[in-house]
Design a protein around this motif. Structure first.
Motif, short mmCIF file in Angstrom:
data_model
loop_
_atom_site.label_atom_id
_atom_site.label_comp_id
_atom_site.label_asym_id
_atom_site.label_seq_id
_atom_site.Cartn_x
_atom_site.Cartn_y
_atom_site.Cartn_z
N ASP A 75 0.84 -1.20 0.00
CA ASP A 75 0.00 0.00 0.00
C ASP A 75 0.88 1.25 0.00
O ASP A 75 0.56 2.24 -0.65
N GLN A 76 1.99 1.20 0.73
CA GLN A 76 2.92 2.33 0.78
C GLN A 76 3.56 2.57 -0.59
O GLN A 76 3.70 3.71 -1.01
N ASP A 77 3.91 1.50 -1.29
CA ASP A 77 4.46 1.63 -2.65
C ASP A 77 3.43 2.26 -3.59
O ASP A 77 3.76 3.11 -4.41
N LEU A 78 2.18 1.82 -3.45
CA LEU A 78 1.11 2.36 -4.28
C LEU A 78 0.93 3.85 -4.01
O LEU A 78 0.79 4.65 -4.95
N GLU A 79 0.96 4.24 -2.75
CA GLU A 79 0.87 5.66 -2.40
C GLU A 79 2.05 6.43 -2.99
O GLU A 79 1.88 7.52 -3.55
N CYS A 91 1.69 12.40 -9.41
CA CYS A 91 1.29 13.79 -9.15
C CYS A 91 2.45 14.74 -9.46
O CYS A 91 2.26 15.75 -10.14
N CYS A 128 3.71 5.69 -5.65
CA CYS A 128 3.45 5.79 -7.09
C CYS A 128 2.49 6.92 -7.41
O CYS A 128 2.67 7.64 -8.40
N ARG A 129 1.50 7.08 -6.57
CA ARG A 129 0.53 8.17 -6.79
C ARG A 129 1.19 9.53 -6.60
O ARG A 129 0.91 10.48 -7.33
N VAL A 130 2.08 9.64 -5.62
CA VAL A 130 2.81 10.89 -5.40
C VAL A 130 3.74 11.15 -6.59
O VAL A 130 3.81 12.28 -7.10
#
Length: 158
Positions: free
Chosen positions: A43-47, A54, A49-51
């Motif tokens: 989940d941290q990797d996914l977050e 952005c 990736c989103r950053v």
């Protein structure tokens, strides 16, 4: 929870090769691997990736994003620098949004302008309109096109 590269790519709307590139460039240094060598995104990797997405969308280069990700790894000592980075990106995006809004306003004005010209069968009918006959929502775009002095004709550049 663990996600495959395909699942993460689908959630972000990017190709799996993009995620591999991010990893090669050091933007995602902590992605776990299964015993068979497959990436297992947390989940941290996914977050992260989103950053990254952005920051990329905001105009930062991969090198600049890497510098940010390095600051994250360094920890709390880099909080002021990270805050400044996000403040700068926010200001840049707000400036870009204002510029894009002005472009959209001109497009809306010109759409109205040509709708009126088509309906009248001539551009002359629209070009001759006094400013008070132009809908209020289009006056700032018309003034922008006419320049600061406002001395140019409404349809000077059709």
């Amino acid at each position: 929870m663990a996600y495959t590269i395909g699942e993460v790519a689908a959630q972000l709307g990017v190709a799996p090769s993009t995620l591999r590139y991010y990893e090669r460039e050091g933007l995602l240094p902590a992605v776990e691997r299964s015993a068979s060598g497959r990436r297992a995104f947390s989940d941290q990797d996914l977050e992260a990736c989103r950053v990254i997405d952005c920051l990329k969308t905001s105009g930062l280069s991969i090198r600049q994003i890497k510098a940010f990700m390095d600051m994250v790894v360094e920890g709390d000592a880099t909080l002021p620098e990270r805050l400044e980075l996000f403040r700068e990106r926010k200001e840049a995006m707000e400036r870009e949004m204002r510029e894009l809004q002005q472009v959209l306003d001109v497009l809306e004005f010109k759409t109205w302008y040509y709708e009126q010209a088509v309906a009248a069968g001539t551009e002359g009918a629209v070009r001759a309109l006094p400013t008070d006959r132009i809908p209020a929502e289009h006056r700032s775009a018309q003034a922008h096109l006419a320049g600061e002095s406002g001395k140019e004709r409404l349809g000077a550049v059709s």
